[in-house]
Scaffold this motif. Structure first.
Motif, PDB file in Angstrom:
ATOM      1  N   ARG A   1      -0.733  21.814  -6.648  1.00 52.46           N
ATOM      2  CA  ARG A   1       0.174  22.128  -5.549  1.00 52.46           C
ATOM      3  C   ARG A   1      -0.274  21.355  -4.305  1.00 52.46           C
ATOM      4  O   ARG A   1      -1.424  21.464  -3.881  1.00 52.46           O
ATOM      5  N   VAL A   2       0.606  20.605  -3.726  1.00 53.27           N
ATOM      6  CA  VAL A   2       0.303  19.835  -2.527  1.00 53.27           C
ATOM      7  C   VAL A   2       0.721  20.657  -1.312  1.00 53.27           C
ATOM      8  O   VAL A   2       1.822  21.173  -1.248  1.00 53.27           O
ATOM      9  N   VAL A   3      -0.197  20.789  -0.380  1.00 57.21           N
ATOM     10  CA  VAL A   3       0.073  21.525   0.846  1.00 57.21           C
ATOM     11  C   VAL A   3       0.139  20.515   1.983  1.00 57.21           C
ATOM     12  O   VAL A   3      -0.742  19.671   2.123  1.00 57.21           O
ATOM     13  N   LEU A   4       1.177  20.602   2.761  1.00 54.25           N
ATOM     14  CA  LEU A   4       1.315  19.714   3.913  1.00 54.25           C
ATOM     15  C   LEU A   4       0.866  20.446   5.168  1.00 54.25           C
ATOM     16  O   LEU A   4       1.267  21.579   5.407  1.00 54.25           O
ATOM     17  N   HIS A   5       0.026  19.799   5.935  1.00 53.05           N
ATOM     18  CA  HIS A   5      -0.446  20.364   7.192  1.00 53.05           C
ATOM     19  C   HIS A   5       0.112  19.537   8.332  1.00 53.05           C
ATOM     20  O   HIS A   5       0.203  18.319   8.243  1.00 53.05           O
ATOM     21  N   ARG A   6       0.459  20.199   9.412  1.00 53.22           N
ATOM     22  CA  ARG A   6       0.964  19.503  10.595  1.00 53.22           C
ATOM     23  C   ARG A   6      -0.123  19.502  11.668  1.00 53.22           C
ATOM     24  O   ARG A   6      -0.824  20.489  11.851  1.00 53.22           O
ATOM     25  N   TYR A   7      -0.206  18.363  12.364  1.00 54.94           N
ATOM     26  CA  TYR A   7      -1.221  18.199  13.394  1.00 54.94           C
ATOM     27  C   TYR A   7      -0.570  17.762  14.698  1.00 54.94           C
ATOM     28  O   TYR A   7       0.422  17.037  14.704  1.00 54.94           O
ATOM     29  N   ALA A   8      -1.180  18.180  15.790  1.00 57.11           N
ATOM     30  CA  ALA A   8      -0.768  17.753  17.123  1.00 57.11           C
ATOM     31  C   ALA A   8      -1.359  16.370  17.391  1.00 57.11           C
ATOM     32  O   ALA A   8      -2.248  15.917  16.675  1.00 57.11           O
ATOM     33  N   PRO A   9      -0.877  15.684  18.430  1.00 56.07           N
ATOM     34  CA  PRO A   9      -1.514  14.415  18.826  1.00 56.07           C
ATOM     35  C   PRO A   9      -3.004  14.654  19.045  1.00 56.07           C
ATOM     36  O   PRO A   9      -3.435  15.791  19.236  1.00 56.07           O
TER      37      PRO A   9
ATOM     38  N   GLY B   1     -12.364  -1.647   8.334  1.00 56.89           N
ATOM     39  CA  GLY B   1     -12.285  -1.983   6.919  1.00 56.89           C
ATOM     40  C   GLY B   1     -12.233  -0.732   6.068  1.00 56.89           C
ATOM     41  O   GLY B   1     -12.060  -0.797   4.855  1.00 56.89           O
ATOM     42  N   ALA B   2     -12.404   0.440   6.710  1.00 56.55           N
ATOM     43  CA  ALA B   2     -12.367   1.712   5.992  1.00 56.55           C
ATOM     44  C   ALA B   2     -12.006   2.826   6.965  1.00 56.55           C
ATOM     45  O   ALA B   2     -12.233   2.716   8.169  1.00 56.55           O
ATOM     46  N   LEU B   3     -11.444   3.865   6.405  1.00 63.97           N
ATOM     47  CA  LEU B   3     -11.096   5.053   7.175  1.00 63.97           C
ATOM     48  C   LEU B   3     -11.808   6.235   6.527  1.00 63.97           C
ATOM     49  O   LEU B   3     -11.655   6.466   5.321  1.00 63.97           O
ATOM     50  N   ALA B   4     -12.611   6.945   7.304  1.00 60.63           N
ATOM     51  CA  ALA B   4     -13.255   8.171   6.829  1.00 60.63           C
ATOM     52  C   ALA B   4     -12.423   9.330   7.361  1.00 60.63           C
ATOM     53  O   ALA B   4     -12.256   9.484   8.567  1.00 60.63           O
ATOM     54  N   VAL B   5     -11.872  10.122   6.451  1.00 60.34           N
ATOM     55  CA  VAL B   5     -11.032  11.256   6.826  1.00 60.34           C
ATOM     56  C   VAL B   5     -11.843  12.525   6.598  1.00 60.34           C
ATOM     57  O   VAL B   5     -12.244  12.824   5.477  1.00 60.34           O
ATOM     58  N   VAL B   6     -12.104  13.239   7.701  1.00 57.36           N
ATOM     59  CA  VAL B   6     -12.883  14.472   7.644  1.00 57.36           C
ATOM     60  C   VAL B   6     -11.930  15.625   7.932  1.00 57.36           C
ATOM     61  O   VAL B   6     -11.267  15.650   8.966  1.00 57.36           O
ATOM     62  N   GLU B   7     -11.869  16.574   6.989  1.00 62.50           N
ATOM     63  CA  GLU B   7     -11.028  17.763   7.156  1.00 62.50           C
ATOM     64  C   GLU B   7     -11.939  18.982   7.228  1.00 62.50           C
ATOM     65  O   GLU B   7     -12.816  19.152   6.391  1.00 62.50           O
TER      66      GLU B   7
ATOM     67  N   ALA C   1     -13.194   7.308  16.542  1.00 58.78           N
ATOM     68  CA  ALA C   1     -12.994   8.622  15.940  1.00 58.78           C
ATOM     69  C   ALA C   1     -11.861   9.319  16.683  1.00 58.78           C
ATOM     70  O   ALA C   1     -11.825   9.300  17.912  1.00 58.78           O
ATOM     71  N   HIS C   2     -10.943   9.911  15.923  1.00 57.53           N
ATOM     72  CA  HIS C   2      -9.765  10.569  16.497  1.00 57.53           C
ATOM     73  C   HIS C   2      -9.652  11.964  15.889  1.00 57.53           C
ATOM     74  O   HIS C   2      -9.469  12.099  14.678  1.00 57.53           O
ATOM     75  N   PHE C   3      -9.741  12.996  16.734  1.00 54.30           N
ATOM     76  CA  PHE C   3      -9.743  14.385  16.279  1.00 54.30           C
ATOM     77  C   PHE C   3      -8.402  15.045  16.574  1.00 54.30           C
ATOM     78  O   PHE C   3      -7.976  15.110  17.727  1.00 54.30           O
ATOM     79  N   HIS C   4      -7.766  15.558  15.529  1.00 50.18           N
ATOM     80  CA  HIS C   4      -6.471  16.235  15.625  1.00 50.18           C
ATOM     81  C   HIS C   4      -6.650  17.706  15.251  1.00 50.18           C
ATOM     82  O   HIS C   4      -7.389  18.018  14.318  1.00 50.18           O
ATOM     83  N   LEU C   5      -5.946  18.599  15.944  1.00 55.30           N
ATOM     84  CA  LEU C   5      -5.960  20.024  15.651  1.00 55.30           C
ATOM     85  C   LEU C   5      -4.657  20.383  14.943  1.00 55.30           C
ATOM     86  O   LEU C   5      -3.585  19.943  15.361  1.00 55.30           O
TER      87      LEU C   5
ATOM     88  N   ARG D   1      -7.257  24.225  11.221  1.00 56.65           N
ATOM     89  CA  ARG D   1      -7.904  23.013  10.711  1.00 56.65           C
ATOM     90  C   ARG D   1      -8.143  21.989  11.817  1.00 56.65           C
ATOM     91  O   ARG D   1      -7.439  21.952  12.813  1.00 56.65           O
ATOM     92  N   VAL D   2      -9.122  21.118  11.552  1.00 55.41           N
ATOM     93  CA  VAL D   2      -9.362  19.934  12.364  1.00 55.41           C
ATOM     94  C   VAL D   2      -9.367  18.745  11.414  1.00 55.41           C
ATOM     95  O   VAL D   2      -9.924  18.822  10.316  1.00 55.41           O
TER      96      VAL D   2
END
Length: 137
Positions: A6-14, A31-37, A74-78, A84-85
């Protein structure tokens, strides 16, 4: 039904906070993107912002203590649901991020980041773009 993911979609603010890092390679194209949830136990706007601010304190402390290994930004979205962050961090390569992460001290400011009250789970995924645009000569 078993076997169905099941895929869950999360919405984030700017972005709540962003930083373009100084140091070697800071002007390089990623050359790479590290995605931290990071998932928190229930919605709490203040707790998520405080956690991101704690990460910035740890990054500030890193500046003179260990090499940045070429971190670019680094770009942090709430999340809009308050639970979540999402950090999208730009690196010159997956290897550079993995080496930086392996070298992270587990005391002081980074211990406060990793053991922050209310964190339910966290994940790090690294991606390398299939294509890249470069600034032409």
């Amino acid at each position: 039904m078993p076997g169905i993911e099941r895929v869950v979609l999360h919405r984030y603010a700017p972005p709540y906070r962003s930083r373009v890092l100084d140091g070697p390679g800071a002007r390089a194209l990623p050359g790479a993107l590290a995605v931290v949830e990071v998932d928190f136990e229930g919605p709490d706007q203040g707790r998520r912002k405080d956690w991101v601010d704690t990460v910035f304190t740890a990054m500030d402390g890193d500046a003179g203590k260990r090499p940045a290994r070429g971190g670019i930004a680094a770009h942090f979205h709430l999340s809009t649901d308050g639970t979540r962050v999402l950090n999208m961090a730009e690196w010159p390569s997956e290897r550079a991020h993995a080496e930086w992460q392996a070298d992270a001290p587990l005391d002081g400011a980074w211990a406060r980041v990793h053991h922050y009250p209310g964190i339910a789970a966290s994940r790090v995924r690294r991606y390398t773009p299939a294509l890249s645009l470069s600034a032409g000569a």
